[in-house]
Design an enzyme around this catalytic site. Sequence first.
Site, short mmCIF file in Angstrom:
data_model
loop_
_atom_site.label_atom_id
_atom_site.label_comp_id
_atom_site.label_asym_id
_atom_site.label_seq_id
_atom_site.Cartn_x
_atom_site.Cartn_y
_atom_site.Cartn_z
N LYS A 52 -11.83 0.38 -0.93
CA LYS A 52 -10.88 1.09 -1.79
C LYS A 52 -11.45 1.22 -3.21
O LYS A 52 -12.31 2.04 -3.43
CB LYS A 52 -9.51 0.45 -1.68
N HIS A 106 -5.55 -3.51 -2.23
CA HIS A 106 -5.24 -2.59 -3.35
C HIS A 106 -5.17 -3.32 -4.69
O HIS A 106 -4.83 -2.71 -5.70
CB HIS A 106 -3.91 -1.87 -3.09
N SER A 138 0.79 -1.23 0.00
CA SER A 138 0.00 0.00 0.00
C SER A 138 0.83 1.28 0.00
O SER A 138 0.33 2.33 -0.40
CB SER A 138 -0.95 0.00 1.19
#
Length: 387
Positions: A242, A207, A179
Site C-alpha cells: 500500500k 493502512h 480499510s
Amino acid sequence: MFSDELERLRQENLLRRVCDRDLEATTARILINGAEYINFSSNDYLGLASHPSITEAAKRAIDGYGLGSGASRLLSGGTELHGKLERMAAEFKGTEAALVFNSGYTANISAIPSIAGAIAGKGDVIFSDEFNHASIIDGCRLSKAKKVIYRHRDTSHLSELIKKEEGKRKIVITDTVFSMDGDIAPLKEISDICREHNAIVYIDDAHGTGVLGDGRGALEHFGIKPEPWPNAQIIQMGTFSKALGSYGAYIAADRDVIEWLINTARGFIYSTALPASIIAASIEALQILQKDTILVKKLWQNRERLLKGIRELGFDTMNSETPIIPIIVGDMETTLKFSELLTKHNIYAPAIRPPTVKIPRIRITVTASHTEEDIDKLLDVLSKITQ
Ligand SMILES: *Cc1c(COP(=O)(O)O)cnc(C)c1O
C-alpha cells in the site's frame, strides 16, 4: 447454474467487474480504455509505486538475481535481500525480528492459524473486531481457536467478552486503520485490556504503515512502544503493497514468534518466495520513508483539504480519520449511479458494496500524489452531482 447466480447478482446490483488500467504515469492518474481519470481509489498513499529510485532498484535486482525466485524460502528461494528487508522491517517496527510474507492476505491467513489454535489442547480464543479485513476473517476461519467477535472499536464490549475467557490463551486481532471506513482502532485501550488479561495483540497495519505516526505506523501514532515479551505481547502485521508502493507483507514481533511462524505458517512454508526485484523495491521504499517524511506530510495536507471540502458539501463521511474517506450517498443503486457519474466527470472512485461492507459507499482515497487542483476538481464534481 452459475449463469443464474450471476444473473441474480446482476439484478441485485452486486455483480463485480474487473477494471484493468492502461499504462499509467502517476498514482493520481489512471487510464482505462484510453480515457484518463483522476484516480481516487489507490492505496499507494505516498505515490511510491512509480518512484524512480524504487523502480530502478527493482530493475537492478532483476539484472542481478533474475526474475522468479524458483522455490520457497525454506528451500532456495530467498536472497540476501530478503534477510536485509526483514532486519529493516524489524528495526522500523521496533521489534526483535520480522518475517516477509508474499502478500498481506497470505500473512493473515497463515500467521493467524499458526499463532492461535496451533498448539493442541490450549483452548485458544481469538477476539476479532467485526469490521476486520477479509484476510483476518479467513485467517480466523482457518484457525482451530474459538472465535469471538466484538463490536466495531468497542473496547467495553471487548473487555466484557475477554473476562469470560479467563484461563485461556487469548489473542485480540484488529485492523489499525479500517480499510473501508478510514477510522482507527483504539489501540491504547486495546493494548491495556490485553496487558491486564495477558492477551496477545495482533494488529494489521496495512493502512497505517506509511500513513500514521510519521509513516512508522499505528503504534507510533499512539506512542505505544513494543516492549519485549512477555511484558507486552504485540504482533505487528503490515504490508509493502500500500503506502510503500511495492508488494508483499511482513510480520514483526519477538524472535520466538518469528521462529514459530517460520516453522508453522503454511503460506510461508508452502509458497514460492517473492522475487528479489520486489524485495529490492520494498527496501528502497522503506529507506525513502525513513529518510524523509515530506510525502507523509503532503498526504495529510491533501487529506485535510479534501475532507474539509467534502464535509462542507454536507456529505456523511462516517468516522473517517485517515486518507480513506467513505462518502455515503444512498442505497446500492444510488451508490452505483453516483460512481458512474463521477466516472463521466473523469473521476475514478468506485462504489463499495456488500459483502465487503454493510452500508454501500463511495470509497475515496487521497494520496500525496494528488495536486490541489485534483482535489478541487473532485470537490467541484461532487457539488455538481448533488445539485
Ligand atoms: C489490503 C489489506 C490486506 C491484504 O494485503 P495485500 O498485500 O493486498 O494482500 C490485509 N489487511 C488489510 C487491512 C488490508 O487493507
